[in-house]
Write an enzyme that holds these catalytic residues in place. Structure first.
Site, mmCIF file in Angstrom:
data_model
loop_
_atom_site.group_PDB
_atom_site.id
_atom_site.type_symbol
_atom_site.label_atom_id
_atom_site.label_comp_id
_atom_site.label_asym_id
_atom_site.label_seq_id
_atom_site.Cartn_x
_atom_site.Cartn_y
_atom_site.Cartn_z
ATOM 1 N N LYS A 21 6.965 -34.351 37.891
ATOM 2 C CA LYS A 21 7.725 -33.713 36.674
ATOM 3 C C LYS A 21 8.281 -34.764 35.974
ATOM 4 O O LYS A 21 9.494 -35.328 36.392
ATOM 5 C CB LYS A 21 8.686 -32.470 36.422
ATOM 6 C CG LYS A 21 9.179 -31.599 35.745
ATOM 7 C CD LYS A 21 9.584 -30.547 36.446
ATOM 8 C CE LYS A 21 9.999 -29.600 34.732
ATOM 9 N NZ LYS A 21 9.609 -29.505 34.097
ATOM 10 N N HIS A 80 10.773 -29.338 41.621
ATOM 11 C CA HIS A 80 9.407 -29.549 41.529
ATOM 12 C C HIS A 80 8.599 -30.534 41.581
ATOM 13 O O HIS A 80 9.371 -31.110 42.373
ATOM 14 C CB HIS A 80 9.644 -29.524 39.325
ATOM 15 C CG HIS A 80 10.219 -28.072 38.696
ATOM 16 N ND1 HIS A 80 10.896 -28.039 38.828
ATOM 17 C CD2 HIS A 80 9.267 -27.641 38.015
ATOM 18 C CE1 HIS A 80 10.876 -26.800 38.079
ATOM 19 N NE2 HIS A 80 9.297 -26.716 38.358
HETATM 20 P P1 NAP Z 1 -0.396 -33.431 33.362
HETATM 21 O O1 NAP Z 1 -0.935 -33.038 34.334
HETATM 22 O O2 NAP Z 1 1.215 -35.047 33.328
HETATM 23 O O3 NAP Z 1 -1.017 -33.873 31.663
HETATM 24 C C1 NAP Z 1 -0.275 -34.003 30.865
HETATM 25 C C2 NAP Z 1 -1.178 -34.994 29.870
HETATM 26 O O4 NAP Z 1 -0.627 -34.692 28.434
HETATM 27 C C3 NAP Z 1 -1.888 -35.420 30.423
HETATM 28 O O5 NAP Z 1 -3.436 -35.877 29.972
HETATM 29 C C4 NAP Z 1 -1.605 -36.930 29.627
HETATM 30 O O6 NAP Z 1 -2.706 -38.098 29.136
HETATM 31 C C5 NAP Z 1 -1.699 -36.038 27.733
HETATM 32 N N1 NAP Z 1 -1.101 -36.887 26.877
HETATM 33 C C6 NAP Z 1 0.234 -37.847 26.727
HETATM 34 N N2 NAP Z 1 0.678 -37.759 25.624
HETATM 35 C C7 NAP Z 1 0.091 -37.412 25.434
HETATM 36 C C8 NAP Z 1 0.001 -37.185 23.393
HETATM 37 N N3 NAP Z 1 1.262 -37.942 22.758
HETATM 38 N N4 NAP Z 1 -1.413 -36.288 23.117
HETATM 39 C C9 NAP Z 1 -1.626 -35.611 24.291
HETATM 40 N N5 NAP Z 1 -1.647 -35.638 25.305
HETATM 41 C C10 NAP Z 1 -1.066 -36.680 26.306
HETATM 42 O O7 NAP Z 1 1.442 -32.808 33.332
HETATM 43 P P2 NAP Z 1 1.324 -31.114 33.508
HETATM 44 O O8 NAP Z 1 1.432 -30.907 35.178
HETATM 45 O O9 NAP Z 1 -0.187 -30.344 33.037
HETATM 46 O O10 NAP Z 1 2.246 -30.477 32.329
HETATM 47 C C11 NAP Z 1 2.553 -30.720 31.094
HETATM 48 C C12 NAP Z 1 3.521 -30.125 30.433
HETATM 49 O O11 NAP Z 1 3.538 -28.544 30.451
HETATM 50 C C13 NAP Z 1 5.015 -30.668 31.075
HETATM 51 O O12 NAP Z 1 5.785 -30.757 30.398
HETATM 52 C C14 NAP Z 1 5.275 -29.399 31.813
HETATM 53 O O13 NAP Z 1 6.701 -29.528 32.268
HETATM 54 C C15 NAP Z 1 4.989 -28.606 31.698
HETATM 55 N N6 NAP Z 1 4.429 -26.879 31.995
HETATM 56 C C16 NAP Z 1 4.928 -26.024 31.208
HETATM 57 C C17 NAP Z 1 4.549 -24.913 31.673
HETATM 58 C C18 NAP Z 1 4.616 -23.494 30.802
HETATM 59 O O14 NAP Z 1 4.612 -22.384 31.373
HETATM 60 N N7 NAP Z 1 5.335 -23.945 30.251
HETATM 61 C C19 NAP Z 1 4.554 -25.111 32.589
HETATM 62 C C20 NAP Z 1 3.445 -25.876 33.310
HETATM 63 C C21 NAP Z 1 4.346 -27.170 32.644
HETATM 64 P P3 NAP Z 1 -2.099 -39.129 30.578
HETATM 65 O O15 NAP Z 1 -2.608 -38.698 31.644
HETATM 66 O O16 NAP Z 1 -3.001 -40.029 30.208
HETATM 67 O O17 NAP Z 1 -1.016 -39.366 30.339
#
Ligand code: NAP
Length: 246
Positions: free
Chosen positions: A142, A138
């Site tokens: 991540k 990844h």
């Molecule tokens: P990302 O770009 O880092 O986005 C996460 C967002 O959540 C950021 O805007 C962050 O804000 C915000 N955040 C952090 N703490 C928070 C809180 N307490 N309440 C509300 N928002 C908050 O990450 P991503 O790539 O979108 O991935 C997010 C998650 O989804 C990860 O765990 C990843 O492994 C997972 N994922 C799952 C799938 C699936 O199919 N299930 C697919 C892709 C990703 P800040 O930047 O201010 O911290």
């Protein structure tokens, strides 16, 4: 004539990579309305109450996902959780709370069709070939490792291998050497590097042969159809459903 029900959907983590894709996707669906977009600085319970959301999709961070999911269901909305990193105890606690309220939620560490098929094929191969090892690769941002997808794949492989007459692979001991994490009878190796989005390989070893299953994510758009399907299904679910059904 029946009017089509419009599902009011909130997105938590809306400024993140996944959150932006999900919010945009919901805006284009005729049977959904984007009720709110929340991020770290917002009070999630307030957003749900003032927007009257039916469903909240959470793509945030592993350290916040349990509290977020509890806040969502306690506010009366159904959680669709894509954030990985929930522990087995946390999943049980959420399931308990949802059942007490006669509500449902969906937790899928991977919403992509290719990953769901990979898990199905991985289970099938475990009927015939063991041992196997998983390599998951990844992007460097991540936060959790191993990935939730790798853990779910390993659990499904182990369950299927355990039904074999030879008992499958047995349980491995964690090794002090660089041999990955042991999840039951399956080792998982995690790679985090810039330039990657997500890839998972499951490699089976046999006598004089190997079999490798590979799933590649080339764009995060692959997760959207599964999330939209979960939003449509979750209001009919009771308890905390693990993974998507295909
Ligand atoms: P990302 O770009 O880092 O986005 C996460 C967002 O959540 C950021 O805007 C962050 O804000 C915000 N955040 C952090 N703490 C928070 C809180 N307490 N309440 C509300 N928002 C908050 O990450 P991503 O790539 O979108 O991935 C997010 C998650 O989804 C990860 O765990 C990843 O492994 C997972 N994922 C799952 C799938 C699936 O199919 N299930 C697919 C892709 C990703 P800040 O930047 O201010 O911290």
């Amino acid at each position: 004539m029946d009017e089509q029900r419009i599902i009011r959907v909130g997105v938590n983590g809306a400024k993140g990579r996944m959150g932006m894709i999900i919010a945009e996707g919901i805006r284009s669906e005729r049977d959904m309305q984007l009720a709110f977009e929340a991020d770290r600085s917002d009070d999630l319970a307030d957003c749900i109450a003032s927007a009257g959301a039916d469903v909240v999709v959470d793509f945030t961070v592993p350290g916040a996902v349990f509290e977020n999911t509890m806040a969502i269901l306690r506010s009366g909305a159904s959680p669709v959780v894509g954030t990985t990193g929930l522990t087995a105890e946390e999943i049980d606690a959420i399931d308990h709370e949802l059942l007490n309220r006669n509500m449902g939620g969906i937790y899928a560490p991977n919403f992509s069709l290719g990953a769901l098929l990979m898990m199905r094929f991985a289970e099938e191969a475990a009927r015939y070939m063991m041992p196997c090892e998983i390599i998951e690769l990844h992007h460097e941002g991540k936060l959790d490792s191993p990935s939730g997808t790798a853990l779910m794949t390993a659990d499904r492989i182990n369950e299927r291998a355990g039904t074999r007459r030879d008992g499958g692979g047995g349980t491995l001991e964690d090794s002090p050497r660089s041999r990955g994490l042991c999840q039951g009878s399956t080792r998982i190796h995690s790679v985090r590097l810039p330039g990657l989005i997500a890839q998972q390989q499951v490699i089976y070893g046999g006598s004089g042969e190997t079999l490798t299953l590979v799933h590649n994510v080339t764009s995060r758009a692959c997760f959207l159809p599964g999330v939209l399907l979960a939003v449509r299904q979750v209001l009919e679910v009771r308890g905390f459903q693990q993974g998507m059904k295909i």
